[in-house]
Design an enzyme around this catalytic site. Structure first.
Site, mmCIF file in Angstrom:
data_model
loop_
_atom_site.group_PDB
_atom_site.id
_atom_site.type_symbol
_atom_site.label_atom_id
_atom_site.label_comp_id
_atom_site.label_asym_id
_atom_site.label_seq_id
_atom_site.Cartn_x
_atom_site.Cartn_y
_atom_site.Cartn_z
ATOM 1 N N SER A 1 21.727 14.791 8.725
ATOM 2 C CA SER A 1 20.227 15.120 9.891
ATOM 3 C C SER A 1 20.313 15.911 10.844
ATOM 4 C CB SER A 1 19.974 14.002 10.228
ATOM 5 O OG SER A 1 18.702 13.986 10.919
ATOM 6 N N SER B 1 4.646 8.060 15.265
ATOM 7 C CA SER B 1 2.924 8.445 14.752
ATOM 8 C C SER B 1 2.704 8.057 14.333
ATOM 9 C CB SER B 1 3.305 9.950 15.594
ATOM 10 O OG SER B 1 3.395 10.873 15.066
ATOM 11 N N SER C 1 8.821 8.836 7.071
ATOM 12 C CA SER C 1 9.677 8.109 6.819
ATOM 13 C C SER C 1 9.120 9.199 5.259
ATOM 14 C CB SER C 1 9.544 6.684 6.901
ATOM 15 O OG SER C 1 7.740 6.114 6.633
ATOM 16 N N ASP D 1 1.387 6.343 1.540
ATOM 17 C CA ASP D 1 1.503 7.216 2.064
ATOM 18 C C ASP D 1 1.841 8.307 1.081
ATOM 19 O OD1 ASP D 1 0.229 6.460 4.271
ATOM 20 O OD2 ASP D 1 2.314 5.431 4.853
HETATM 21 C C1 GLA Z 1 1.298 2.530 6.781
HETATM 22 C C2 GLA Z 1 1.442 2.450 5.310
HETATM 23 C C3 GLA Z 1 0.320 2.179 4.617
HETATM 24 C C4 GLA Z 1 -0.904 1.608 4.534
HETATM 25 C C5 GLA Z 1 -1.803 2.506 6.207
HETATM 26 C C6 GLA Z 1 -2.443 1.776 6.988
HETATM 27 O O1 GLA Z 1 1.051 3.754 7.042
HETATM 28 O O2 GLA Z 1 2.139 2.925 5.202
HETATM 29 O O3 GLA Z 1 0.943 2.389 2.971
HETATM 30 O O4 GLA Z 1 -1.016 0.271 4.588
HETATM 31 O O5 GLA Z 1 -0.468 1.557 7.181
HETATM 32 O O6 GLA Z 1 -3.971 1.678 5.853
#
Ligand code: GLA
Length: 396
Positions: free
Chosen positions: A77, A132, A137, A181
């Site tokens: 890293s 943040s 990740s 995400d």
């Molecule tokens: C984090 C989680 C997502 C989602 C959001 C809230 O980013 O990784 O899966 O649940 O919180 O919307």
């Protein structure tokens, strides 16, 4: 970040990786990158089969891979300037709470799917702000997955990559996140937000208006969803969902419930479960309405929905905090602001603001200045573009 800049960053990383691995790897290195994400609306709806509307943004993780002639995974890293080594024949180790959990988790996840991995050197570099709420990740996981799929000469669909990376978070790292995400970071396309149905995983790319900008403000108050609050909220939601399911088997996921269903069951669940479920049921409706507003080019309506969504995260979901609420209230008073809300898992992190394009830069400066006046904290602001996800970028 422009495509040219991304290309230059990839080249730099490739060159640095080659230098570090001189004499070790004979094959050419391959570089892959994955963006970060910001969610416009649809918070905490993903793990009960609801709707989300995020986009990919120009912070990036870059992963460069070269093969080795043994069964070792050697991870480097550049952010931590540290190397970690694992034997690919015995990856069933528990995660260590270390940066390498994410990339080695990807190797573990690929092996679980029957994909055979031989030794590799993997270098990771990134500029996604950590902790943040911009999904550093998931960005690492997806960039690593792209690199290791290439290394093993395998391929997965965008949906499979997202599910694999979510599994790594849930099962290997132990963080109970939903699918949002990883999905958007893999499948986004530039200039568009991605509307995802988290039950069927069907999605649409919705063009973003050109006369409004997305401005992110990092409150610099850190959170980590593995810290427990995210899991606590999820537990409260799931207990409420279970009560609704028992009352009416047609309600499989909270997504299927109406406010009337919830009201009818109110006395059977805790006040916390009632409120968390209320947020999610109303939030799913707001995502649908936002889609209509975006399609109709009605940014004022879109912005109003963001303010309402923030109030719901603050009052019903109880996942905001004082500094974030202040940022939303300051934003509301600034010229050109159409909407503002907390984004991501909550408990700190960033706000996302919809701002008239002509006012965006000035808005960002004023928001920082007023926040500093009130809290003595130097926030970071970013006027964002919607960029390509990892898959679109890899095929260019
Ligand atoms: C984090 C989680 C997502 C989602 C959001 C809230 O980013 O990784 O899966 O649940 O919180 O919307």
């Amino acid at each position: 970040m422009s495509s040219e800049q991304i290309r230059r960053d990839l080249q730099d990383q490739l060159a640095a990786h080659q230098v570090r691995n001189q004499g070790i790897a004979s094959s050419p290195a391959h570089a892959f990158s994955a963006p970060a994400r910001v969610n416009l609306i649809g918070e905490h709806t993903d793990y009960t089969g609801g709707f989300v509307l995020p986009l990919a943004i120009g912070f990036r993780t870059i992963a460069v891979v070269t093969p080795r002639s043994d069964d070792q995974a050697v991870l480097y890293s550049s952010n931590f300037n540290e190397t970690a080594q694992y034997d690919l024949r015995s990856l069933a180790l528990p995660p260590r709470g270390h940066w390498s959990d994410y990339p080695i988790g990807v190797a573990w996840g690929l092996q679980q799917q029957g994909i055979r991995l031989t030794g590799f050197n993997l270098s990771i570099d990134g500029n996604v702000p950590l902790g943040s709420g911009l999904s550093s990740s998931a960005s690492i996981e997806v960039a690593t997955a792209m690199a290791l799929l290439d290394h093993s000469r395998s391929s997965l669909t965008g949906e499979q990559i997202a599910l694999l990376c979510q599994k790594i978070e849930n099962v290997y790292v132990g963080s109970p996140c939903g699918i949002m995400d990883q999905f958007v970071i893999t499948n986004a396309i530039d200039k568009h937000a991605l509307m995802l149905d988290c039950r069927s995983l069907s999605f649409d790319h919705l063009p973003l208006a050109t006369d409004a900008r997305i401005v992110i403000c990092n409150s610099m108050v850190k959170h980590s969803i593995a810290d427990g609050e995210y899991g606590d909220r999820r537990g409260e939601v799931e207990r409420g969902q279970e009560i609704l399911r028992q009352r009416n088997p047609a309600i499989q996921l909270l997504r299927d419930a109406t406010i009337a269903d919830l009201e009818a069951a109110r006395t059977e669940m805790s006040e916390a479960s009632y409120r968390r479920c209320k947020h999610i049921i109303t939030e799913n409706d707001r995502v649908i309405q936002t889609r209509e507003a975006l399609t109709a080019g009605d940014e004022r309506r879109f912005g109003q929905l963001m303010f309402t969504a923030h109030a719901s995260m603050r009052d019903d979901f109880a996942a905001s905090c004082e500094e974030i609420d202040a940022l939303v209230e300051i934003a509301r008073t600034l010229p050109g602001c159409l909407g503002a809300r907390i984004t991501g898992g909550g408990f700190g992190g960033c706000t996302v603001n919809l701002v008239d394009a002509a006012h965006a830069e000035e808005f960002a400066l004023n928001l920082k200045a007023k926040y500093r006046e009130q809290y003595g904290i130097d926030a970071q602001t970013y006027v964002c573009e919607a960029v390509d996800g990892a898959l679109a970028r890899a095929t260019q």
